[in-house]
Write an enzyme that holds these catalytic residues in place. Structure first.
Site, PDB file in Angstrom:
ATOM      1  CG  HIS A 178      57.598  41.146  48.047  1.00 16.76           C
ATOM      2  ND1 HIS A 178      57.532  42.578  46.854  1.00 16.76           N
ATOM      3  CD2 HIS A 178      57.852  40.279  47.614  1.00 16.76           C
ATOM      4  CE1 HIS A 178      58.740  41.933  46.197  1.00 16.76           C
ATOM      5  NE2 HIS A 178      58.825  40.596  46.413  1.00 16.76           N
ATOM      6  CD  GLU A 205      60.336  34.820  51.891  1.00 19.35           C
ATOM      7  OE1 GLU A 205      59.079  35.073  51.904  1.00 19.35           O
ATOM      8  OE2 GLU A 205      61.125  33.930  51.189  1.00 19.35           O
ATOM      9  CG  ASP A 206      64.271  37.346  52.123  1.00 19.68           C
ATOM     10  OD1 ASP A 206      64.009  36.166  52.511  1.00 19.68           O
ATOM     11  OD2 ASP A 206      63.731  37.978  50.489  1.00 19.68           O
ATOM     12  CG  ASP A 247      58.053  38.028  44.447  1.00 23.77           C
ATOM     13  OD1 ASP A 247      58.661  38.968  44.538  1.00 23.77           O
ATOM     14  OD2 ASP A 247      57.062  37.021  45.532  1.00 23.77           O
ATOM     15  CG  ASP A 258      47.512  36.141   8.997  1.00 19.47           C
ATOM     16  OD1 ASP A 258      47.618  36.408  10.099  1.00 19.47           O
ATOM     17  OD2 ASP A 258      46.681  35.507   7.860  1.00 19.47           O
TER      18      ASP A 258
HETATM   19 MN    MN Z   1      60.302  38.877  46.166  1.00 21.23          MN
END
Ligand code: MN
Length: 677
Positions: free
Chosen positions: A70, A74-75, A138, A260
């Site tokens: 995932h 993006e990274d 995530d 309780d």
């Molecule tokens: Mn992530």
């Protein structure tokens, strides 16, 4: 760790392609090579942990693979195209749904990027709900490791976003386990003192009962075995610290009153075993009267199924047993995910109630079509979709799910536009009620319609709560001709001003009019009225603007006027808002009767309005009562609510806003005090 993922997936996915899952792991590991998490761990630990969370929901192979991948587009240097080549179109779609929009494109406006990315996530989730599950896992892992984020502001921002957006989604989808864990992780960041206090309380009381719980589980295990009852699990129940904390705030009860019970859950193979188990427990432990709940025969309205019984357990300690089948357990704890994967296994289409739950996604799509500005989008999103919900019934017994604060008009528009158009009045639980009546969970509501109806009134805009009803009413008002709109606007405004203690529109000074025109960028006073009549400007906003800091709700010099304080914890959690409070004095005239003062105060207390002073005034005769209330009011909306609530009280004849000449001097000592809650 990958071994653990493989073996867990294997345990519930009979046709798992282990090689393919392992390849996804390698692909992600290599792509993230050299990257570290904020806590110093290799990056791959994050997608792996998220995937482990998803195995608890029994998700399918593609979902696990997409989860491992995932963060890749993006990274890292790897692209969605490469993912499609290796793992197919379905996995690409799932990963794409999670991937945020390009940082480059939005480099000057990260807030827009955030919101547009959320929209994208929802739109993709509407087509495939597995995307939102990956996002939740995530987020849960990110929240569990948030300590590693160095900046406290950033930690808080993420926690707040989680509490406002992702917790409600998990709640709507019925994924309680994730919802509870997310909630507690946010609780820890946002209210650290309260969190550690709750932890301390739970731990202290756990110490005492851990031993008893173990013994209870042992005893129940022996008991069931001796009767040849086959069960899958006997376990203690998970605690939701934030849930207990909220309940304490809401009910005013102490921790020990709420927390309780000793809770034990038993999961068995089938329904008849549930009842056998219940019988055996009742033979052995004395049940508490009135505490047996059979949600298997009669499921809760949200579909929850289980048997609950409270008994005097070992050493007489009150113990609640929950008994259910594995299938019920998965559905209870993992809601939509359980439905989705369970039904897919059976090669069926989604069940009807699952489709119903998807309505929220449809609503998001409607919202985003109708709303141009991003900030508004997010506001409405929180309001319409994620706020606390109420459930009301139609006369036919259908359940309608609405946001808290919705009234009959909201319900009417929710059911059908025409119902809103033709609505004239309502019956709630068989009693006649106004269209603006607030609804409560469990109400049965019949909307009375008439072909003679004049259609929606501009005044409704002041009372409706949902975006849907607002936009439908505005659409209708826009089509009215200008003179009708202007007449209606004048009439409504006149009335509102009278309610606020003025004689009406004529009271407004030219300066006030000009200021209001400037505030709403209207060319003429008539234009302004026209926009009001069409509902483009809300009456409450208009009144606020008109009377900003002026004499309407207390003057600025007034010693008691401006208090700045946190109203209560709950409100602070939601908005972090510190608000200005106005002092308002009201004269209430009523028929005299026993309990009058109590009823009036109760109405105010229900609205959470603080009473600074109450005084009885001399009255003309014994059958009349005259009382003056000094209240703390936040804004015009709250003021109107207070008036409405007091008017409802039996015997009340009139309520007037007291101007200065009538006002009661409070002792100067009071003035210095902060108002007590
Ligand atoms: Mn992530």
């Amino acid at each position: 760790m990958i071994e653990r993922l493989l073996s867990t997936a294997r345990s519930y996915l009979l046709d798992l392609d282990e090689k393919r899952l392992y390849e996804a792991f390698e692909f992600a590991r290599d792509a993230h090579e050299g990257q570290l998490r904020k806590d110093g761990a290799p990056y791959i630990t994050h997608p792996l942990s998220a995937a482990m969370i998803l195995t608890r929901l029994h998700v399918d192979e593609d979902t696990l693979i997409a989860c491992l991948l995932h963060d890749v587009p993006e990274d890292t240097e790897r692209t969605l195209d490469e993912i499609e080549d290796r793992f197919g179109e379905k996995v690409r779609f799932l990963v794409d749904g999670i991937t945020k929009l390009s940082k480059v494109h939005y480099r000057n406006d990260m807030e827009s990027r955030q919101i547009e990315s959320l929209k994208k996530l929802f739109i993709h989730s509407a087509q495939d709900p597995r995307i939102i599950l990956i996002k939740l896992a995530d987020r849960l892992h990110n929240m569990q490791t948030i300590e590693a984020v160095p900046k406290p502001e950033k930690r808080e921002r993420i926690a707040r976003e989680t509490l406002e957006i992702f917790v409600p989604i998990a709640n709507l989808l019925g994924i309680w386990e994730i919802k509870n864990q997310l909630e507690d992780a946010c609780f820890r960041i946002l209210l650290p003192r309260e969190y550690s206090e709750m932890t301390r309380l739970v731990e202290a009381s756990e110490k005492e009962r851990e031993r008893v719980r173990k013994k209870t589980i042992q005893a129940a295990t022996r008991l069931l075995r001796s009767k040849q009852i086959h069960f899958l699990t006997i376990e203690g129940r998970q605690k939701n610290l934030y849930g207990i904390y909220k309940k304490m705030l809401r009910t005013g009860k102490s921790f020990h009153e709420i927390y309780d019970l000793l809770g034990v859950r038993i999961i068995v193979d089938d329904v008849s075993t549930c009842y056998q188990t219940l019988g055996i427990l009742h033979q052995h432990f004395t049940p508490k009267i009135g505490r047996l709940k059979d949600y298997i025969a009669i499921p809760k309205s949200n579909g929850y199924q289980s048997i609950h019984t409270t008994v005097f357990g070992l050493n007489g300690i009150v113990t609640e047993f929950q008994i259910r089948t594995q299938e019920m357990h998965l559905e209870n704890e993992y809601g939509i995910a359980a439905h989705y994967f369970y039904n897919h296994k059976k090669q069926n289409s989604l069940k009807k109630d699952v489709k119903k739950k998807y309505k929220w996604v449809q609503k998001i799509l409607d919202l985003q079509r109708n709303i141009s500005s991003n900030r508004k989008f997010l506001e409405h999103l929180k309001l319409d979709i994620f706020e606390d919900r109420i459930f009301v019934f139609t006369p036919k017994g259908d359940v309608v799910d609405l946001p808290l604060g919705a009234n009959v008009v909201d319900l009417a528009y929710h059911i059908h536009s025409d119902l809103g158009m033709l609505a004239v009045s309502a019956e709630i639980n068989g009693k006649p009620a106004a269209l603006t009546t607030l609804l409560n969970s469990g109400d049965t509501v019949h909307v009375v319609t008439s072909e003679e109806s004049d259609g929606p009134q501009v005044e409704w805009l002041d009372h409706v709560h949902t975006h849907l009803a607002k936009s439908r009413i505005r659409e209708f008002l826009k089509e009215q001709d200008r003179t009708t709109v202007l007449d209606d606007a004048e009439e409504v405004l006149d009335h509102k001003l009278q309610v606020l203690g003025l004689t009406g529109l004529n009271d407004l000074t030219p300066l006030q009019k000009v200021m209001a025109m400037e505030h709403f960028v209207a060319e003429t006073w008539e234009d302004l009225l026209y926009e009001l009549g069409k509902g483009n400007i809300e009456i409450a906003d208009f009144l606020e603007a008109l009377f900003q800091d002026s004499e309407l709700i207390g003057s600025k010099e007034d010693l008691w006027d401006v208090h700045v304080y946190d109203r209560n914890q709950a409100r602070r959690l939601k908005s972090e808002s510190i608000q200005k409070v106005h002092r308002v004095e009201l004269l209430v005239e009523s028929q005299n009767r026993v309990g009058l003062l109590r009823d009036l105060s109760n109405e105010l207390a229900n609205l959470g309005i603080n009473i600074l002073a109450i005084q009885s005034l001399p009255r003309p005769n014994a059958s009349l009562a005259r009382m003056q209330f000094v209240l703390e009011i936040f804004d015009v909306r709250e003021y109107q609510k207070a008036l409405g609530a007091l008017r409802k009280v039996d015997g009340v004849m009139s309520i007037t806003r007291v101007q200065n000449e009538l006002s009661i001097p409070l002792s100067s000592g009071d003035a210095q005090k902060k108002p007590a809650q």
